[in-house]
Design a protein around this motif. Structure first.
Motif, PDB file in Angstrom:
ATOM      1  N   TYR A 257       2.203 -28.572 -42.742  1.00  0.00           N
ATOM      2  CA  TYR A 257       2.040 -28.289 -41.316  1.00  0.00           C
ATOM      3  C   TYR A 257       2.849 -29.275 -40.469  1.00  0.00           C
ATOM      4  O   TYR A 257       3.577 -28.871 -39.557  1.00  0.00           O
ATOM      5  CB  TYR A 257       0.559 -28.329 -40.920  1.00  0.00           C
ATOM      6  CG  TYR A 257       0.324 -28.138 -39.447  1.00  0.00           C
ATOM      7  CD1 TYR A 257       0.401 -26.861 -38.876  1.00  0.00           C
ATOM      8  CD2 TYR A 257       0.047 -29.216 -38.618  1.00  0.00           C
ATOM      9  CE1 TYR A 257       0.206 -26.673 -37.517  1.00  0.00           C
ATOM     10  CE2 TYR A 257      -0.148 -29.043 -37.254  1.00  0.00           C
ATOM     11  CZ  TYR A 257      -0.069 -27.772 -36.709  1.00  0.00           C
ATOM     12  OH  TYR A 257      -0.259 -27.601 -35.368  1.00  0.00           O
TER      13      TYR A 257
ATOM     14  N   LYS B 163       5.999 -28.240 -38.197  1.00  0.00           N
ATOM     15  CA  LYS B 163       5.881 -28.509 -36.765  1.00  0.00           C
ATOM     16  C   LYS B 163       7.071 -29.352 -36.287  1.00  0.00           C
ATOM     17  O   LYS B 163       7.642 -29.092 -35.217  1.00  0.00           O
ATOM     18  CB  LYS B 163       4.564 -29.223 -36.467  1.00  0.00           C
ATOM     19  CG  LYS B 163       4.275 -29.372 -35.002  1.00  0.00           C
ATOM     20  CD  LYS B 163       2.904 -29.982 -34.775  1.00  0.00           C
ATOM     21  CE  LYS B 163       2.664 -30.150 -33.286  1.00  0.00           C
ATOM     22  NZ  LYS B 163       1.387 -30.770 -33.008  1.00  0.00           N
TER      23      LYS B 163
ATOM     24  N   GLU C  54       6.344 -22.345 -37.316  1.00  0.00           N
ATOM     25  CA  GLU C  54       4.918 -22.047 -37.439  1.00  0.00           C
ATOM     26  C   GLU C  54       4.540 -21.986 -38.922  1.00  0.00           C
ATOM     27  O   GLU C  54       5.416 -21.949 -39.791  1.00  0.00           O
ATOM     28  CB  GLU C  54       4.596 -20.700 -36.770  1.00  0.00           C
ATOM     29  CG  GLU C  54       4.858 -20.682 -35.274  1.00  0.00           C
ATOM     30  CD  GLU C  54       3.879 -21.557 -34.504  1.00  0.00           C
ATOM     31  OE1 GLU C  54       2.702 -21.649 -34.912  1.00  0.00           O
ATOM     32  OE2 GLU C  54       4.302 -22.157 -33.498  1.00  0.00           O
ATOM     33  N   MET C  55       3.220 -21.945 -39.193  1.00  0.00           N
ATOM     34  CA  MET C  55       2.736 -21.873 -40.577  1.00  0.00           C
ATOM     35  C   MET C  55       3.087 -20.524 -41.226  1.00  0.00           C
ATOM     36  O   MET C  55       3.180 -20.429 -42.434  1.00  0.00           O
ATOM     37  CB  MET C  55       1.221 -22.095 -40.648  1.00  0.00           C
ATOM     38  CG  MET C  55       0.810 -23.535 -40.400  1.00  0.00           C
ATOM     39  SD  MET C  55       1.415 -24.677 -41.654  1.00  0.00           S
ATOM     40  CE  MET C  55       0.308 -24.333 -43.011  1.00  0.00           C
ATOM     41  N   ARG C  56       3.271 -19.493 -40.402  1.00  0.00           N
ATOM     42  CA  ARG C  56       3.661 -18.172 -40.918  1.00  0.00           C
ATOM     43  C   ARG C  56       4.951 -17.748 -40.230  1.00  0.00           C
ATOM     44  O   ARG C  56       5.149 -17.984 -39.042  1.00  0.00           O
ATOM     45  CB  ARG C  56       2.563 -17.159 -40.669  1.00  0.00           C
ATOM     46  CG  ARG C  56       1.259 -17.545 -41.356  1.00  0.00           C
ATOM     47  CD  ARG C  56       0.438 -16.332 -41.730  1.00  0.00           C
ATOM     48  NE  ARG C  56      -0.741 -16.742 -42.475  1.00  0.00           N
ATOM     49  CZ  ARG C  56      -0.835 -16.701 -43.790  1.00  0.00           C
ATOM     50  NH1 ARG C  56       0.163 -16.277 -44.515  1.00  0.00           N
ATOM     51  NH2 ARG C  56      -1.942 -17.078 -44.394  1.00  0.00           N
ATOM     52  N   ASP C  57       5.805 -17.103 -41.016  1.00  0.00           N
ATOM     53  CA  ASP C  57       7.058 -16.642 -40.422  1.00  0.00           C
ATOM     54  C   ASP C  57       6.838 -15.329 -39.678  1.00  0.00           C
ATOM     55  O   ASP C  57       5.709 -14.843 -39.582  1.00  0.00           O
ATOM     56  CB  ASP C  57       8.165 -16.547 -41.481  1.00  0.00           C
ATOM     57  CG  ASP C  57       7.901 -15.488 -42.548  1.00  0.00           C
ATOM     58  OD1 ASP C  57       7.038 -14.606 -42.326  1.00  0.00           O
ATOM     59  OD2 ASP C  57       8.574 -15.531 -43.595  1.00  0.00           O
ATOM     60  N   GLU C  58       7.915 -14.737 -39.169  1.00  0.00           N
ATOM     61  CA  GLU C  58       7.791 -13.520 -38.357  1.00  0.00           C
ATOM     62  C   GLU C  58       7.265 -12.323 -39.144  1.00  0.00           C
ATOM     63  O   GLU C  58       6.735 -11.383 -38.559  1.00  0.00           O
ATOM     64  CB  GLU C  58       9.122 -13.189 -37.658  1.00  0.00           C
ATOM     65  CG  GLU C  58      10.380 -13.123 -38.517  1.00  0.00           C
ATOM     66  CD  GLU C  58      10.965 -14.493 -38.872  1.00  0.00           C
ATOM     67  OE1 GLU C  58      11.682 -14.540 -39.882  1.00  0.00           O
ATOM     68  OE2 GLU C  58      10.705 -15.496 -38.210  1.00  0.00           O
TER      69      GLU C  58
ATOM     70  N   LYS D  10       3.473 -16.864 -45.437  1.00  0.00           N
ATOM     71  CA  LYS D  10       3.231 -18.290 -45.263  1.00  0.00           C
ATOM     72  C   LYS D  10       4.552 -19.043 -45.419  1.00  0.00           C
ATOM     73  O   LYS D  10       5.262 -18.846 -46.399  1.00  0.00           O
ATOM     74  CB  LYS D  10       2.214 -18.760 -46.302  1.00  0.00           C
ATOM     75  CG  LYS D  10       1.611 -20.091 -46.003  1.00  0.00           C
ATOM     76  CD  LYS D  10       0.474 -20.388 -46.964  1.00  0.00           C
ATOM     77  CE  LYS D  10      -0.189 -21.686 -46.594  1.00  0.00           C
ATOM     78  NZ  LYS D  10      -1.321 -21.991 -47.466  1.00  0.00           N
TER      79      LYS D  10
END
Length: 185
Positions: free
Chosen positions: A81, A85, A90-94, A98
């Motif tokens: 994380y 950051k 983000e923790m998940r892509d588009e 994950k």
């Protein structure tokens, strides 16, 4: 300790007529396989001490590795994380997958985690060595002396035990007093 209680909730029970230890599925927290220890109908006091020592060791191993693995997973997630950051990710892509880090980035985490937990691992290894010595002391009462020594040359078993005793004695001064109840965390 009732060995049948170890698998309570797992839906696993060996057949009543079994005369062997039974190895269960891996525990979801420790990843260790739990054992249901066979208790003979006329278990001698020595056999009972040996079985109880093995059960105690299993319980200690389960606790240690469950705590260790929990800390590992949590710290790994925090590391990922923080790195994502820092990259503005983000923790998940588009696509909802994950996000991950590459092997080189994860190598930093693994190195840091192992370094930070080095003393815990060393203490765990010492405890295991002391346990082996304890088992040997219980078990040697049943082993003929002729198997422990052959003339002036000690057998491999005796050499291993002497090496373990040396290893553990060195650890006592380094790590403090030996803690009997698996207090390595």
């Amino acid at each position: 300790m009732n060995s049948a209680c170890i698998f309570k909730g797992l839906g696993f029970s060996p057949p009543a007529h079994s005369r062997n230890d039974w190895i269960g599925p891996p525990d979801k927290h420790s990843n260790l396989r739990r054992v249901i220890f066979y208790v003979p109908p006329k278990e001698s006091p020595l056999e009972r001490r040996l079985r109880e020592a093995r059960q105690e060791a299993q319980a200690c191993d389960q606790r240690f590795w469950a705590r260790h693995n929990c800390a590992f997973r949590q710290e790994k997630e925090e590391f990922i994380y923080s790195r994502l950051k820092a990259k503005g990710l983000e923790m998940r892509d588009e696509t909802g997958q994950k996000a991950t880090l590459n092997a080189e980035e994860m190598a930093d985490f693994y190195k840091d985690f192992l370094s930070k937990n080095f003393r815990k691992h060393m203490q765990y290894n010492r405890e295991k060595a002391l346990f082996i010595i304890k088992l040997w002391k219980i078990h040697k009462k049943k082993v003929p002396k002729s198997l422990l020594h052959h003339g002036k040359n000690p057998t491999i078993t005796t050499k291993i035990i002497k090496d373990l005793i040396h290893f553990c004695n060195g650890s006592v001064t380094e790590a403090g007093e030996y803690r009997n109840k698996c207090n390595f965390l």
